[in-house]
Design an enzyme around this catalytic site. Structure first.
Site, PDB file in Angstrom:
ATOM      1  N   ARG A  34       1.778   7.230  -6.460  1.00  0.00           N
ATOM      2  CA  ARG A  34       0.733   8.101  -6.953  1.00  0.00           C
ATOM      3  C   ARG A  34       1.109   9.754  -6.376  1.00  0.00           C
ATOM      4  O   ARG A  34       0.907  10.627  -7.295  1.00  0.00           O
ATOM      5  CB  ARG A  34      -0.357   7.880  -6.095  1.00  0.00           C
ATOM      6  CG  ARG A  34      -1.082   6.509  -6.665  1.00  0.00           C
ATOM      7  CD  ARG A  34      -2.444   6.341  -5.868  1.00  0.00           C
ATOM      8  NE  ARG A  34      -3.255   5.210  -6.714  1.00  0.00           N
ATOM      9  CZ  ARG A  34      -3.342   4.038  -5.922  1.00  0.00           C
ATOM     10  NH1 ARG A  34      -2.788   3.906  -4.570  1.00  0.00           N
ATOM     11  NH2 ARG A  34      -3.803   3.054  -6.542  1.00  0.00           N
ATOM     12  N   ASN A  43      -4.849 -11.420   3.585  1.00  0.00           N
ATOM     13  CA  ASN A  43      -4.598 -12.013   4.579  1.00  0.00           C
ATOM     14  C   ASN A  43      -6.017 -12.687   5.455  1.00  0.00           C
ATOM     15  O   ASN A  43      -5.864 -13.735   5.852  1.00  0.00           O
ATOM     16  CB  ASN A  43      -4.028 -10.940   5.750  1.00  0.00           C
ATOM     17  CG  ASN A  43      -2.754 -10.381   5.253  1.00  0.00           C
ATOM     18  OD1 ASN A  43      -2.714  -9.657   4.157  1.00  0.00           O
ATOM     19  ND2 ASN A  43      -1.649 -10.635   6.022  1.00  0.00           N
ATOM     20  N   CYS A  44      -7.071 -11.605   5.395  1.00  0.00           N
ATOM     21  CA  CYS A  44      -8.070 -12.127   6.018  1.00  0.00           C
ATOM     22  C   CYS A  44      -8.802 -13.087   5.433  1.00  0.00           C
ATOM     23  O   CYS A  44      -9.806 -13.914   5.934  1.00  0.00           O
ATOM     24  CB  CYS A  44      -9.018 -11.065   6.246  1.00  0.00           C
ATOM     25  SG  CYS A  44      -8.659  -9.488   7.133  1.00  0.00           S
ATOM     26  N   THR A  93       0.666  -1.176  -0.033  1.00  0.00           N
ATOM     27  CA  THR A  93      -0.109  -0.089  -0.105  1.00  0.00           C
ATOM     28  C   THR A  93       0.847   1.282  -0.176  1.00  0.00           C
ATOM     29  O   THR A  93       0.677   2.113  -0.824  1.00  0.00           O
ATOM     30  CB  THR A  93      -0.995   0.206   1.168  1.00  0.00           C
ATOM     31  OG1 THR A  93      -1.716  -1.298   1.137  1.00  0.00           O
ATOM     32  CG2 THR A  93      -2.015   1.277   1.413  1.00  0.00           C
ATOM     33  N   SER A 134       1.175  -8.542  -1.222  1.00  0.00           N
ATOM     34  CA  SER A 134      -0.313  -7.999  -1.302  1.00  0.00           C
ATOM     35  C   SER A 134      -1.337  -8.976  -1.264  1.00  0.00           C
ATOM     36  O   SER A 134      -2.462  -9.191  -2.214  1.00  0.00           O
ATOM     37  CB  SER A 134      -0.459  -7.161  -2.420  1.00  0.00           C
ATOM     38  OG  SER A 134      -1.596  -6.347  -2.236  1.00  0.00           O
TER      39      SER A 134
END
Length: 226
Positions: free
Chosen positions: A21, A41-42, A14, A38
């Protein structure tokens, strides 16, 4: 400006995307000691339980796609061994075991953590797992499938513990949850946790509160939890 980010899962990836950006000209290097970046995880317990059927659904981004999209040098299986803050360099070991140095202007550390394994007798026995990453998930999934596991004990009733209990139950396994505290999900009020206690019991999950595990014993019939 050269940014080096150590750790490529939620926080590191992230941060790398956000840096791109806000700075189109920055040189960004993302280092991850594992093979994946990336990932969801959940979602890990839900792949074990079969709610998420496809393993690829856990992988939000591949290193190649992420690097190309954000123009980031992504290096997986590259572990940072040492930081020389004065010289602003890192010592890194790549997948081939070779060590090299990398310089930086700004360094961001997002290496994650290791699961806590209390020093209990028998805790390293076959069939005892921790869940932290995709590799852990693969090991648990393979074991549950190959051994045709019928019973499981989840030690700890936090968020991940309850998600594991839910998904093992969904997979047709008889589940017991052992928690040292007097309620599940310690961050919430007891009155709210009580509803979860009732729900677990209604689903057929054996719930042991205010019980601490002291040791494990491996037998021919399985692992005995004391």
């Amino acid at each position: 400006m050269k940014y080096v980010i150590v750790g490529g899962v939620a926080g590191g990836a992230t941060a790398a995307a956000r840096l791109r950006r806000v700075d189109e000209t920055a040189d960004i290097l993302l280092l991850e000691k594992g093979p994946h970046i990336s990932y969801a995880n959940c979602g890990l317990p839900y792949y074990i339980g079969g709610v998420i059927a496809e393993r690829d659904k856990l992988l939000v981004q591949t290193p190649e796609a992420f690097g190309k999209r954000f123009r980031i040098d992504v290096r997986v299986k590259n572990e940072v061994l040492a930081i020389n803050a004065k010289a602003k360099t890192l010592t890194i070991r790549n997948a081939d075991g070779k060590e090299y140095e990398e310089a930086y202007d700004k360094l961001l550390l997002s290496p994650g953590a290791n699961p806590v394994k209390p020093p209990l007798e028998g805790i390293d026995s076959e069939g005892i797992f921790t869940l932290r990453n995709v590799e852990d998930t693969d090991r648990i999934k393979a074991y549950v499938t190959s051994k045709q596991v019928k019973r499981a004990v989840v030690v700890g009733a936090g968020f991940i513990g309850l998600e594991m209990a839910e998904n093992l139950h969904h997979a047709g396994i008889a589940v017991s949850v052992v928690e040292m505290g007097n309620q599940v999900m310690a961050p919430i009020d007891f009155s709210m946790a009580a509803h979860i206690h009732q729900h677990l019991i209604q689903k057929g999950v054996s719930l042991y509160l205010e019980e601490g595990v002291t040791h494990f014993q491996r037998t021919e019939q399985g692992i005995i939890v004391y």
